[in-house]
Each structure stands twice: as structure tokens, then as C-alpha cells.
Design a protein around this motif. Structure first.
Motif, PDB file in Angstrom:
ATOM      1  N   GLN A  41      -5.473   4.667   7.724  1.00 44.22           N
ATOM      2  CA  GLN A  41      -5.232   4.198   6.162  1.00 44.22           C
ATOM      3  C   GLN A  41      -5.343   2.740   6.238  1.00 44.22           C
ATOM      4  O   GLN A  41      -5.810   1.986   5.101  1.00 44.22           O
ATOM      5  CB  GLN A  41      -4.147   4.722   5.560  1.00 44.22           C
ATOM      6  CG  GLN A  41      -3.830   6.021   5.398  1.00 44.22           C
ATOM      7  CD  GLN A  41      -5.039   6.661   4.460  1.00 44.22           C
ATOM      8  OE1 GLN A  41      -5.321   5.962   3.600  1.00 44.22           O
ATOM      9  NE2 GLN A  41      -5.357   7.727   4.717  1.00 44.22           N
ATOM     10  N   GLU A  43      -3.614  12.762  -1.255  1.00 44.11           N
ATOM     11  CA  GLU A  43      -4.949  12.862  -0.670  1.00 44.11           C
ATOM     12  C   GLU A  43      -5.745  14.094  -1.262  1.00 44.11           C
ATOM     13  O   GLU A  43      -6.932  13.886  -1.251  1.00 44.11           O
ATOM     14  CB  GLU A  43      -4.651  13.397   0.760  1.00 44.11           C
ATOM     15  CG  GLU A  43      -5.962  13.283   1.814  1.00 44.11           C
ATOM     16  CD  GLU A  43      -5.402  13.731   3.116  1.00 44.11           C
ATOM     17  OE1 GLU A  43      -5.872  12.793   3.982  1.00 44.11           O
ATOM     18  OE2 GLU A  43      -4.770  14.804   3.494  1.00 44.11           O
ATOM     19  N   ASN A  67       0.959  -1.228   0.074  1.00 43.49           N
ATOM     20  CA  ASN A  67       0.009  -0.072   0.031  1.00 43.49           C
ATOM     21  C   ASN A  67       0.913   1.163  -0.082  1.00 43.49           C
ATOM     22  O   ASN A  67       1.643   1.600   1.127  1.00 43.49           O
ATOM     23  CB  ASN A  67      -0.990  -0.089   1.164  1.00 43.49           C
ATOM     24  CG  ASN A  67      -1.867   1.299   1.333  1.00 43.49           C
ATOM     25  OD1 ASN A  67      -1.782   2.077   0.813  1.00 43.49           O
ATOM     26  ND2 ASN A  67      -3.000   0.997   2.071  1.00 43.49           N
ATOM     27  N   LEU A  75       0.317   4.240   0.280  1.00 44.92           N
ATOM     28  CA  LEU A  75       0.060   5.276   1.449  1.00 44.92           C
ATOM     29  C   LEU A  75       0.445   4.921   2.753  1.00 44.92           C
ATOM     30  O   LEU A  75       1.161   5.697   3.382  1.00 44.92           O
ATOM     31  CB  LEU A  75      -1.638   5.550   1.405  1.00 44.92           C
ATOM     32  CG  LEU A  75      -2.131   5.745   0.348  1.00 44.92           C
ATOM     33  CD1 LEU A  75      -3.813   6.026   0.579  1.00 44.92           C
ATOM     34  CD2 LEU A  75      -1.783   7.423  -0.314  1.00 44.92           C
ATOM     35  N   TRP A  85      -1.614   8.433  10.817  1.00 46.55           N
ATOM     36  CA  TRP A  85      -1.924   8.264   9.481  1.00 46.55           C
ATOM     37  C   TRP A  85      -2.035   6.622   9.161  1.00 46.55           C
ATOM     38  O   TRP A  85      -2.938   6.228   8.652  1.00 46.55           O
ATOM     39  CB  TRP A  85      -1.084   9.069   8.373  1.00 46.55           C
ATOM     40  CG  TRP A  85      -1.081   8.666   7.081  1.00 46.55           C
ATOM     41  CD1 TRP A  85      -0.543   7.608   6.289  1.00 46.55           C
ATOM     42  CD2 TRP A  85      -1.918   9.439   6.081  1.00 46.55           C
ATOM     43  NE1 TRP A  85      -0.682   7.678   5.295  1.00 46.55           N
ATOM     44  CE2 TRP A  85      -1.577   8.744   4.953  1.00 46.55           C
ATOM     45  CE3 TRP A  85      -2.708  10.282   6.214  1.00 46.55           C
ATOM     46  CZ2 TRP A  85      -2.076   8.915   3.689  1.00 46.55           C
ATOM     47  CZ3 TRP A  85      -3.256  10.772   4.765  1.00 46.55           C
ATOM     48  CH2 TRP A  85      -3.143  10.140   3.675  1.00 46.55           C
TER      49      TRP A  85
END
Length: 401
Positions: free
Chosen positions: A329, A390, A212, A214, A325
Motif C-alpha cells: 500500500q 478493498e 493513510n 489503509l 500489506w
């Protein structure tokens, strides 16, 4: 979900902050005792330093165990048991018969200490709503800094008057008191959904998180920032021990009081994140960190300490945002996601000396700052990428509306 400033939010946040404080008091209490331990056991400086290294190394490795385990069996019990074992280890350390036993017990303590940081933020991600999570993580990270300062101060103070054995006994007794309060305050989990405890499932969760972008970006930011931050302190002690400063060991230890800048930065991060996007907050924290590194180029001791304080503010401000974060996520296996972040975080700390040493040898502190800026430019660019990423869905939604 628990909302910010509710009764359960305050109870849970206070409990997790107290647990975090306890972890880092136990981890860092040994640091000011290293010279005494070297003399007491007749070992080299490098061997004495392994009293810290043994605990941090096993702590980092344990995170990969606790994360998947907590996704399967829950998080509260793991945190309580790990704090209990860590406290008992501190109480046993004064009675070790030799240095090898000391290292083994510290390694076991590191294994236990990983239980809370591996899953605390994942617990918050399960139980808190978005606003409550961001506010709580900032306070939780500030407790990390207080634990780091407290461990060194308590360990040094008790060791000064009662020897190294008194330091561990004091920390162990304090830890049991903190554990009792933690046990009483932490509310029962209501939103936890267990996953299968299978190796293939755990490895699959890790692969998913590492795939991922992110999450991977946050892992990179946390690891590289800590690589610079914690190791800058090591080379700063070399700088300040030489002329014209010539600070003694006692005063060199006091430079960690500048961590209070991080206590403030992490505590404020949640409030700022209510107004700014989290990647933008990370970017802001890195920028402050870079500014502080430049300030440390000052020749005055006051200027150097101001720079370190700014560094701590910026680093922990960003660290708080990156940690929360990750929990936001990760849509599944949050414990594993948080554990992977911390593995990268502590791995960065372990490797930083290898990176900064050539810079130090080549040009002293100005070269260390230059090397630091190169790495921080990488994390700054990564934060910009996250911010742009984002904003895309938000822009698309605005256009569609």
C-alpha cells in the motif's frame, strides 16, 4: 521485478530469512541467561530483565532512523552493516567489566539489530512482484519465529555447559557465519529509487503514512495483536509455575517451542493469500488467534500447549499479511512505512503487560483471556473494515465492466 521461484527470488528470500534468523537469535539469546546474569553481577531480578529490555527498546527506536535512511541511501548496505555490528556486540559481551557496561552494549546491539527488520520487507517491495512479495514475506516471518526459538535454545544450551559468556560467544560466531552467507546471497537492488535525506521529507513521509487509513489500520492490527500475543506468554509462565503444574524454569522456557505453530502459519500465509484477499487473510488469522486463546483455558497441560500453538499459528499468519500489506500500500518511502509498522508492533509488546496485569490480578488466566478477546475484537473489526474497503473498488470495476 523479481518473480516468484526464480533464481534471484530464492537467493534473496534465503538471504533475508537468514538475516531475520540472525537478528532474533541475537535478541533472544540473553533471555534464558537472566538468572545467571543476576547472580554473576549481583543485581535484582528487575535489573537483570533490563538486559532484554535495553535491546528491545533501542531496537524499536532505531526503526524510525533506519526507515527514512534506507529510502535515501539504499537498503542492502544498511542490512549488512547492522548484522556485522550486532555480531561484534555478541562477541564483546563476555568481556564487559560490570553490569552497566553490559546494559550499554546490549542497548547498542539493539540499535544495530533494528537495521534489518526495518528495511527487509521494503527491499522486497522494491524488487519483488506482488506474488513473489507475498510468498517471500511469509517465509521471512517464519524465520523470525525460528530465530526466536533458536536464540533461547542456543543461549540456554551453551550457558548450561559453558556459562553465560559461552552463550554470547557462540551466538556471535554463528552470526558471523550467517552474515557471510547473507552477504554472498543477497542480489544487488535494481529497482530502488533514492529519496532526499532531509528531515522535512522524512517527517512528511511519516505524516503521509500515518494519514493513510489503509496503512494505519495495518499498524493497529500489528501492534494490538502483538500486545496480546507476546504478553500472554508472560502470564502463562506465571500460571504454569504455580500448582498444579509447578513447572521449573527449564520447562517454562520450552513453551516457546509452540512458536513453531507460527513458523507454519507464516510460511502458509503467502499461498493462502493467492486465493483470498489479504484483509480476509488477516481476519482469518485473528479468528484462529481468538480460538487458540479459548483453548488455553483447558486445565490439561497438553490442551494449554495446543492452545498456544494455535495462537502462534493465527498471530503469525496475520502478521505476515499485515506486513506485506504495508509494503504493497505504500507507494513511496516504503522503508519508512515498514519501519512505522514495526514501531507499532514493538510498542504493543512494551505496553501489553500494563494492559493485561489488571486482568491477571482480577481473575487469573480466564480474565487474561477475556481481556485478550476485547483487544482482538478490535483488530478483527479493523480487518473486516479493510476487507470491505478493498472490495469496493473491485465491485465498482465489475459494475463498470
Amino acid at each position: 521485478m523479481i518473480e516468484a521461484h526464480s533464481r534471484d527470488w530464492w537467493r534473496a528470500t534465503l538471504a533475508l530469512c537468514l538475516g531475520s534468523f540472525t537478528v532474533f537469535v541475537n535478541l533472544y539469546a540473553a533471555q534464558p541467561l537472566l538468572p545467571d546474569l543476576r547472580v554473576a553481577f549481583g543485581v535484582s531480578t528487575l535489573s537483570s530483565a533490563m538486559v532484554m529490555g535495553a535491546a528491545t527498546l533501542t531496537l524499536a527506536g532505531s526503526l524510525l532512523i533506519y526507515g527514512p535512511l534506507s529510502d535515501a541511501i539504499g537498503r542492502g548496505g544498511i542490512m549488512r552493516l547492522s548484522l556485522l555490528v550486532a555480531a561484534l556486540c555478541s562477541l564483546l559481551l563476555p568481556w564487559v567489566p560490570d553490569f552497566t557496561s553490559l546494559l550499554v552494549l546490549r542497548a547498542l546491539q539493539g540499535l544495530a539489530l533494528g537495521g534489518l527488520p526495518a528495511v527487509a520487507i521494503a527491499w522486497m517491495g522494491d524488487e519483488f512482484d506482488r506474488r513473489a512479495l507475498m510468498l517471500a514475506v511469509g517465509l521471512y516471518i517464519s524465520a523470525n519465529t525460528l530465530g526466536g526459538i533458536g536464540g533461547r535454545v542456543i543461549g540456554g544450551f551453551a550457558g548450561e555447559y559453558g556459562g553465560w559468556q559461552a552463550s554470547f560467544l557462540t551466538v556471535g560466531a554463528l552470526s558471523l557465519v550467517c552474515l557471510a552467507v547473507f552477504w554472498r546471497l543477497l542480489p544487488p537492488a535494481r529497482n530502488f529509487r533514492p529519496a532526499s535525506l532531509r528531515l522535512d521529507v522524512a517527517l512528511g513521509g511519516m505524516r503521509a503514512h500515518l494519514g493513510n487509513p489503509l496503512l494505519l489500520a495495518a499498524y493497529l492490527i500489528g501492534g494490538l495483536n502483538f500486545l496480546i500475543f507476546i504478553n500472554q506468554y508472560s502470564y502463562m509462565t506465571f500460571r504454569l509455575s504455580e500448582a498444579p503444574y509447578a513447572l521449573t524454569t527449564q520447562w517454562l522456557g520450552m513453551i516457546f517451542v509452540t512458536y513453531l505453530g507460527g513458523t507454519l502459519g507464516s510460511a502458509l500465509s503467502g499461498r493462502v493469500a493467492q486465493r483470498l484477499a489479504q484483509p480476509l487473510c488477516m481476519l482469518l488469522g485473528i479468528g484462529i488467534f481468538m480460538l487458540g486463546s479459548l483453548v488455553t483455558l483447558s486445565e490439561s497441560l497438553a490442551g494449554i500447549l495446543a492452545g498456544l500453538t494455535i495462537n502462534a499459528f493465527g498471530f503469525f499468519f496475520c502478521h505476515s499479511m499485515a506486513s506485506s500489506w504495508v509494503s504493497r500500500q505504500a507507494t513511496q518511502a516504503r522503508g519508512t512505512a515498514s519501519a512505522l509498522y514495526l514501531v507499532c508492533y514493538y510498542l504493543g509488546a512494551s505496553l501489553g503487560g500494563f494492559y493485561l496485569e489488571p486482568w491477571w490480578q482480577a481473575g487469573g488466566w480466564p480474565a487474561v483471556v477475556a481481556g485478550s478477546w476485547l483487544v482482538l475484537l478490535v483488530t478483527l473489526t479493523t480487518a473486516v473494515w479493510l476487507w470491505r474497503r478493498e472490495r469496493r473498488p473491485q465491485a465498482a470495476t465489475a459494475q463498470g465492466g
